[in-house]
Design an enzyme around this catalytic site. Structure first.
Site, short mmCIF file in Angstrom:
data_model
loop_
_atom_site.label_atom_id
_atom_site.label_comp_id
_atom_site.label_asym_id
_atom_site.label_seq_id
_atom_site.Cartn_x
_atom_site.Cartn_y
_atom_site.Cartn_z
N PRO A 2 0.80 -1.22 0.00
CA PRO A 2 0.00 0.00 0.00
C PRO A 2 0.83 1.27 0.00
O PRO A 2 1.77 1.40 0.78
CB PRO A 2 -0.81 -0.10 1.30
CG PRO A 2 -0.46 -1.38 1.93
CD PRO A 2 0.80 -1.85 1.32
N GLU A 3 0.43 2.18 -0.86
CA GLU A 3 0.95 3.54 -0.84
C GLU A 3 -0.17 4.42 -0.28
O GLU A 3 -1.17 3.90 0.21
CB GLU A 3 1.36 3.97 -2.26
CG GLU A 3 2.37 3.02 -2.89
CD GLU A 3 2.81 3.42 -4.29
OE1 GLU A 3 2.93 4.63 -4.54
OE2 GLU A 3 3.02 2.53 -5.12
N HIS A 92 -2.79 -15.83 7.34
CA HIS A 92 -2.06 -14.57 7.29
C HIS A 92 -2.53 -13.55 8.33
O HIS A 92 -2.03 -12.44 8.39
CB HIS A 92 -2.16 -13.95 5.90
CG HIS A 92 -1.45 -14.74 4.85
ND1 HIS A 92 -1.75 -14.63 3.51
CD2 HIS A 92 -0.47 -15.66 4.96
CE1 HIS A 92 -0.96 -15.46 2.83
NE2 HIS A 92 -0.18 -16.10 3.69
N ARG A 112 3.60 -11.26 4.00
CA ARG A 112 5.07 -11.29 4.10
C ARG A 112 5.60 -10.90 5.47
O ARG A 112 6.81 -10.96 5.68
CB ARG A 112 5.67 -10.39 3.01
CG ARG A 112 5.70 -11.07 1.66
CD ARG A 112 6.08 -10.10 0.56
NE ARG A 112 7.46 -9.69 0.59
CZ ARG A 112 8.01 -8.86 -0.30
NH1 ARG A 112 7.26 -8.38 -1.28
NH2 ARG A 112 9.26 -8.53 -0.21
#
Length: 285
Positions: A2-3, A92, A112
């Site tokens: 995300p930006e 996750h 991640r």
DNA sequence: CGGTTACCCTGGATGC
DNA sequence: TGCATCCAGGGTAACC
């Protein structure tokens, strides 16, 4: 992942459910993402805490609590995100915010595990942390401030735009889109930009980010989704990112994919015709 | 100080 | 099918 536009979309989604609700229980499924606090201390502090509000600072999500319970700051980094619906990949899940009245759960997932979660005792402590690692928000910075910050460095304009200490919120996708809209080559030395170019770049930052927020951000592969699991629409109508060999939408020139200094492995997309370095300006090497 | 690189993690896509 | 390799939206510490 995300930006700024993706984080803003997350925050807007969270605002629909978190403010005014109490945390019946905070569940920390992966303590390794915690920074500067232990799972047990954070869980104890959060028990029964009421959410005052949710906001964004650069690419960080800020959950502010009432009654001096402090603030939780989440940095989603590449693959972090929030879910108001049952996550597609339960393995996750890293945090679960179990809410009261009525009972509901907000999940924070991060495939991640590069994201970070911090707790600050008050707004002032959080502000100190922000200022230590971030410049002004990309949607807030004014043109004069941007000009001063660009004049300070000769490195490429793209790495400068992505430097969160220069301005906060722009990452790899929106740097490319912003530079294309301005007609600037990503390796142009930042300090070589004219005042007119900076003015156009400043406008492009606001326009590109605003458009991306309208479209709820950029999704590809199994990455970012909205809190309801929907894909963001920006990459269906963007100009250069991920479009190697396609024609430039403004001049039909070829879009190229390169790797530039200062960005390690990240790809850069630009139009070989309308984003060129003027010959009187030497390209860094 | 300014700039560059290694590294943190994991999953999905691609190639053999 | 199975395995190796490469790639990815971010950011920081360590280095020159």
């Amino acid at each position: 992942m995300p930006e700024l536009p993706e984080v803003e979309t997350m925050v807007r989604g969270l605002r629909g459910v978190l403010p005014g609700r109490s945390l019946r229980r905070l569940e920390v499924r992966d303590p390794s993402l915690l920074q500067g606090c232990t799972a047990t201390s954070l869980v104890r502090r959060m028990r029964g805490a009421k959410v005052a509000g949710v906001s964004r600072r650069g690419k960080w999500v800020v959950v502010e609590l009432e009654d001096n319970r402090g603030l939780i700051v989440i940095q989603p980094r590449m693959t972090g995100g929030f879910w108001l619906i049952e996550p597609a990949r339960p393995e996750h899940i890293r945090l679960a915010f179990h809410l009261d009245k009525p009972e509901a759960t907000v999940w924070y997932c991060d495939a991640r595990r590069l994201g970070k979660v911090s707790w600050y005792r008050d707004a002032e402590a959080a502000e100190i942390a922000f200022c230590r690692s971030q410049g002004p928000d990309a949607l807030q910075i004014d043109r004069e401030d941007l000009a001063e910050r660009l004049a300070r460095t000769s490195r490429g304009i793209k790495p400068t735009l992505m430097d969160q200490k220069v301005l906060a919120g722009i990452g790899n996708i929106y740097a490319d889109e912003t530079l294309h809209r301005t007609g600037l080559h990503p390796e142009r030395p930042s300090s070589s930009l004219s005042l007119d170019e900076i003015a156009r770049l400043h406008s492009a930052i606001g326009e590109v980010l605003a458009r991306a927020i309208e479209l709820e951000g950029s999704s590809f592969d199994a990455g970012y989704r909205t809190v309801l699991g929907l894909e963001g629409g920006f990459l269906a109508q963007n100009s250069v990112y991920g479009r190697e060999h396609q024609p430039c939408p403004s001049c039909a020139g070829p879009i190229r994919k390169i790797r530039i200094a200062g960005l390690i492995g990240r790809p850069t997309y630009y139009c070989a015709v309308c984003q060129v370095i003027p010959t009187r300006i030497s390209r860094p090497r």
